[in-house]
Design an enzyme around this catalytic site. Structure first.
Site, PDB file in Angstrom:
ATOM      1  N   SER A 195       0.780  -1.049   0.065  1.00 17.43           N
ATOM      2  CA  SER A 195      -0.206   0.128   0.001  1.00 17.43           C
ATOM      3  C   SER A 195       0.774   1.247   0.080  1.00 17.43           C
ATOM      4  CB  SER A 195      -0.687  -0.091   1.177  1.00 17.43           C
ATOM      5  OG  SER A 195      -1.254   1.358   1.473  1.00 17.43           O
ATOM      6  N   LYS A 226       0.873  -3.396   4.777  1.00 11.58           N
ATOM      7  CA  LYS A 226      -0.221  -4.546   3.989  1.00 11.58           C
ATOM      8  C   LYS A 226       0.448  -4.905   2.741  1.00 11.58           C
ATOM      9  CE  LYS A 226      -4.153  -3.442   3.441  1.00 11.58           C
ATOM     10  NZ  LYS A 226      -5.300  -2.804   2.728  1.00 11.58           N
TER      11      LYS A 226
END
Ligand code: ARG
Length: 467
Positions: free
Chosen positions: A282, A288
């Site tokens: 991300s 992430k």
């Protein structure tokens, strides 16, 4: 957007007059140039046949075939200039042929129309797409078989309603997708049989008065036989509808697999992990790992189902025979071919890439009293209870375990005995997840031995059917 700009958008185009509008709506060259190889192969076969039949002079046929080869080389080298004024791939090539070889080019279109020409080009293109799909499905199946073999014994929860139902093996789960992909392959083969007819020679719609040899062009273009009805030939592109149907079903299968990868790679599940090759980070949240490739595979049926519905809608209600509406079939089919090829490549890549967290799967397999059915089966087998009654006793065991916050296999023997006195210590042999999957040896069941058998069955079948 300002008023002025929007006026320019609309008005600008109309201002250039009816000719420009007509060219814009009528031209298909921007997308049907993709058919150049098929168009040239069809024209070569047609010219050779005309020459052999004495419909045109043999020297003209040779000139035409030569010129077409040059055009193919030009297109491949990127030096060919496509013109929208010439509408489509058929006329672009014919015009260039006239420039290259002169008046003999004008003889190529004898006993032919763009209607049978486009039916041929498109059919050959769809045939190649089916063949490529069949081959790529073979690679997908091979990847699934490798995973299934490696995980014949890996226990995971089987789900219904996305609730833990019974333990299964991950190998068996992979084999479920093998079955789906194998049916997709056989749908390709079925469709290829129906598609195996040469449309060339139907001419505009009624056939021709020239003594053409449609069997000869059929053989030259790799078809078993000519089509039998000229009206049908130029009217119906149902081979394209079949491709889109097969593609929609296949994309749906891939989408389900992709959805599982999305769910399973969440930290909450943690069943599988995709390498960096198939995940993205991300831009703001450093922790992430997003399964973008899987999400895009999950999304592809949006386009492919759309293409199917779109073409069905274009074709419905069209009177026989050819209408220009049918030109609208190509962009949909081309997009579906490309989308599916990409989705399949990504799915195959992800299956090969993903690592399985065997421990997380095994742990989850034991959740939710997943071996309750094994307890009920035990009561039927060992205590002679009717299944319905065994189901009832097991239900009481589940609620006891639930209220004490333990698994079924953690209930002490005296507690189990209080439910039915015929239960003895052997019950613990069926309450574990490994025993559960090992016991499911019925044909088509999840047992590790079954998985290994099925893997070798499919390997053999793939080898004999050709990849
Ligand atoms: N570009 C046309 C198509 O894709 C070729 C056939 C044109 N035939 C005709 N009668 N206008 O359908």
């Amino acid at each position: 957007m300002s008023q002025k700009t929007s006026n320019e958008m609309w008005g600008g185009r109309f201002a250039s007059g009816p000719d420009a509008i007509m060219e814009e709506i009528n031209a298909s060259i921007d997308f049907d140039k993709r058919l150049y190889r098929e168009d040239i192969a069809g024209s070569k076969a047609h010219a050779e046949m005309l020459g052999a039949q004495g419909i045109i002079a043999a020297e003209d046929a040779a000139l035409i075939v030569d010129g077409l080869a040059k055009i193919e080389a030009e297109i491949e080298a990127g030096t060919f200039t496509f013109s929208r004024r010439l509408e489509d791939i058929h006329m672009n090539i014919e015009q260039r042929l006239a420039e290259l070889i002169g008046p003999a080019a004008g003889r190529l279109h004898t006993a032919r129309s763009r209607n049978d020409q486009v039916a041929l080009d498109f059919r050959m293109h769809v045939r190649a797409a089916f063949q490529a799909l069949e081959a790529k499905l073979g690679e997908f199946i091979a990847a699934l078989l490798d995973k299934a073999e490696a995980h014949a014994e890996t226990v995971m929860p089987g789900f219904t309603h996305l609730q833990v139902a019974q333990p299964v093996t991950y190998g068996h789960h992979c084999l479920a997708y093998v079955e789906m992909a194998a049916r997709d392959r056989s749908r390709c083969r079925d469709a290829l049989k129906r598609l195996d007819e040469n449309p060339l020679g139907a001419a505009a719609l009624a056939g021709t008065g020239f003594a053409i040899d449609r069997h000869r062009t059929a053989a030259a273009l790799g078809f078993s036989t000519p089509t039998r009805n000229s009206l049908d030939t130029v009217s119906d592109h149902d081979f394209a509808l079949e491709f889109l149907s097969v593609a929609a079903i296949c994309a749906t299968h891939l989408s389900r697999l992709a959805e599982e990868i999305v769910i399973w790679s969440t930290p909450q599940f943690g069943f599988v992990r995709l390498s960096d090759a198939f995940s993205t980070g991300s831009s703001i949240m450093p922790q992430k790992r997003n399964p973008d490739a899987a999400e895009l595979v999950r999304a592809k049926p949006g386009r492919i189902n759309g293409a199917l519905v779109s073409l069905l809608t274009v074709m419905k209600g069209l009177p026989l025979t050819y209408s220009k509406d049918m030109q609208e079939d190509k962009e949909q089919v081309f997009d579906a071919i490309d989308s599916l090829a990409l989705a399949l490549a990504a799915a195959t890549g992800m299956i090969r890439d993903l690592t399985v967290n065997v421990e997380a799967m095994r742990k989850a397999a034991g959740h939710g009293f997943s071996t309750a059915t094994d307890l009920a089966d035990y009561l039927v087998r060992e205590a002679g209870l009717p299944f319905r009654e065994a189901h009832h006793v097991t239900g009481r065991a589940v609620s006891l375990a639930e209220s004490s916050g333990v698994g079924l296999e953690d209930l002490p023997l005296d507690v189990l005995k209080s439910l039915d006195s015929r239960i003895d210590a052997s019950v613990y042999g069926v309450l574990g997840v490994d025993a559960s999957v090992r016991s499911r040896r019925s044909f088509g069941g999840t047992a590790p031995d079954n998985v290994r058998e099925q893997v070798s069955y499919w390997r053999q079948r793939l080898a004999t059917e050709g990849k």
